[in-house]
Design an enzyme around this catalytic site. Structure first.
Site, short mmCIF file in Angstrom:
data_model
loop_
_atom_site.label_atom_id
_atom_site.label_comp_id
_atom_site.label_asym_id
_atom_site.label_seq_id
_atom_site.Cartn_x
_atom_site.Cartn_y
_atom_site.Cartn_z
N ASP A 26 -10.22 -62.18 39.66
CA ASP A 26 -11.16 -61.64 40.63
C ASP A 26 -11.28 -60.15 40.33
OD1 ASP A 26 -12.73 -60.89 42.74
OD2 ASP A 26 -11.37 -61.57 44.31
N LYS A 73 -18.60 -52.54 45.26
CA LYS A 73 -17.84 -51.29 45.32
C LYS A 73 -18.29 -50.29 44.26
CE LYS A 73 -15.17 -53.14 48.50
NZ LYS A 73 -15.61 -54.54 48.50
N TRP A 96 -6.45 -61.00 49.29
CA TRP A 96 -7.65 -60.71 50.09
C TRP A 96 -7.87 -61.83 51.10
CZ3 TRP A 96 -12.99 -62.64 48.60
CH2 TRP A 96 -13.99 -62.11 49.45
#
Length: 453
Positions: free
Chosen positions: A262, A298, A181
């Protein structure tokens, strides 16, 4: 009439001449003073025109958020924004989960206040988030071995953990997947934490370079941290198999490394909260100490609420208490205490059995829509590509992203010619794609892949 003699006239003349000389001197002095003041004003004006910030250079546009800016500036009706990872409906509109609306109504009915939260955050949220991650019956949870602090979504939680690593493990490096990311490196750079990369993506297979990954982790200095994506790897969408996760845990344990997960997509990747947390739970079940950053952007669609957590699973409850105290100490001068609104939403949804079941259904709906789009895109690519190229990697990837294998020049062709906006590494967000747009996207990908070197 008075008579004035010559001696008096002479005296008057001298006095008059003296006044005239004095006036001329005063005039010259006044003029000189005005000139000095005028020069001073000019100098001051020149000084104020030179900013103290002359040495501040223009920052480059954010590689992800900059995509949205370019998309907004495009007036073409066919344009698509596949850059930012935010869920959209089939009509490509933002989606607020029904369960979130119900939770907010509950908050209004309760008359929740807006008082400051403690530094560690909302207690009900912290309890809910660690149980969601590890399971309510997990030994680490029951034994109080998890230090949990509410953070500013995933980014803020990662940043807080990075500050902790910098303070208590100075000079120790973090291994980051290649690619990863876009914000991971920024976070560790700003925290002053050194990092290196381990191999992850294999461009030849558009899959996982598992052998390279294991070799690089084995070569890491003892005591290093290894940043792992708990599920739905961003940007590739390529996850290790359960058997590969076992091997990764073996190597990290043997080399005396620490896993740092993560977890940004729990429940959103596969549609199952438990399945998407299985990698983390595997490590914790082995008794390993781990860091885990969580985000609810999300899976609950709480993008703007900035709600997440940093969890540190320790070997003892005493260690967890001390770690939590230092995380709070770091958070205090950084942002003082976290926001309450998103934390209350999560606590209400997870803590209410009816809302919790409804949330799971909505997650299945969202992940199901993305799976449908993924299948349609694969079908369109296979039908339009007459060379026989295998596009099945699109189906093997998971979550909201697909790593297309397009290079920078090909990705630029997607936006310049086809008005499809994506990151330059070839990543597209399937969450921003509808079934009706899959054929158009397939045309653009095939054209860019074969006609742009």
């Amino acid at each position: 009439m008075a008579v004035i003699d010559n001696s008096q006239l002479s005296l008057c003349q001298k006095k008059f001449d003296g006044l005239r000389v004095g006036y001329a001197f005063a005039k010259r002095k006044s003029s000189s003073s005005l000139k000095v003041k005028s020069v001073s004003r000019i100098n001051m004006a020149l000084a104020t025109d030179v900013s103290r910030f002359e040495g501040v250079t223009m920052a480059p546009p954010d590689p992800i958020l900059g995509v949205s800016e370019a998309f907004k500036a495009d007036t073409n009706d066919l344009k698509l924004n596949l850059g930012v990872g935010a869920y959209r409906t089939e009509d490509l509109q933002p989606y607020v989960l029904n369960v979130v609306k119900k939770a907010e109504n509950m908050m209004l009915e309760k008359g929740e206040n807006k008082e400051y939260l403690p530094i560690e955050g909302l207690a009900a949220f912290n309890k809910a988030t660690v149980e969601l991650l590890l399971g309510a019956d997990n030994d680490a949870t029951k034994q109080g071995r998890v230090a949990t602090v509410q953070g500013l979504s995933g980014t803020g939680s990662l940043r807080l953990a990075a500050a902790f690593i910098q303070r208590y493990f100075p000079g120790v490096q973090v291994l980051i997947s290649s690619p990863t990311w876009g914000n991971h490196k920024n976070i560790f750079n700003d925290a002053g934490v050194p990092w290196s990369e381990y191999r992850y993506y294999d461009p030849k297979t558009v899959g996982l370079d598992f052998e390279g990954m294991i070799a690089d982790i084995k070569a890491a200095p003892s005591g290093s941290f290894v940043l792992l994506h708990g599920c739905a790897h961003n940007p590739t969408g390529i996850d290790p198999t359960p058997e590969q996760w076992e091997k990764i845990a073996d190597v990290i344990q043997e080399k005396d490394l620490t896993a740092f997960f993560d977890v940004a997509y729990q429940g959103f990747a596969s549609g199952s909260l438990d399945e998407d947390a299985s990698s983390v739970r595997l490590f914790v079940a082995r008794g390993m100490e781990v860091f885990v950053a969580q985000s609810y952007s999300k899976n609950l669609g709480l993008y703007a609420e900035r709600i997440g957590a940093i969890n540190v699973v320790c070997s003892s409850s005493d260690a967890a208490i001390r770690v939590k105290s230092q995380l709070k100490r770091l958070a205090r001068p950084m942002y003082s205490n976290p926001p309450v609104h998103g934390a209350q939403i999560v606590a209400n949804v997870v803590g209410n059995p009816t809302l919790f079941d409804e949330w799971k259904s909505e997650m299945e709906l969202m992940s199901g829509r993305i799976k449908g789009v993924r299948q349609r895109l694969y079908d369109n690519l296979s039908a339009k590509d007459k060379t026989g190229k295998d596009w099945s990697f699109v189906l093997r990837q998971i979550g909201m992203f697909s790593f297309t294998g397009l290079n920078k020049a090909q990705s630029e062709n997607m936006s310049n010619k086809w008005h499809i906006y994506m990151t330059k590494d070839g990543r597209i967000s399937l969450a921003g794609l509808s079934l009706s747009k899959c054929e158009y996207l397939a045309d653009a990908i095939v054209d860019s892949y074969y006609n742009v070197s």
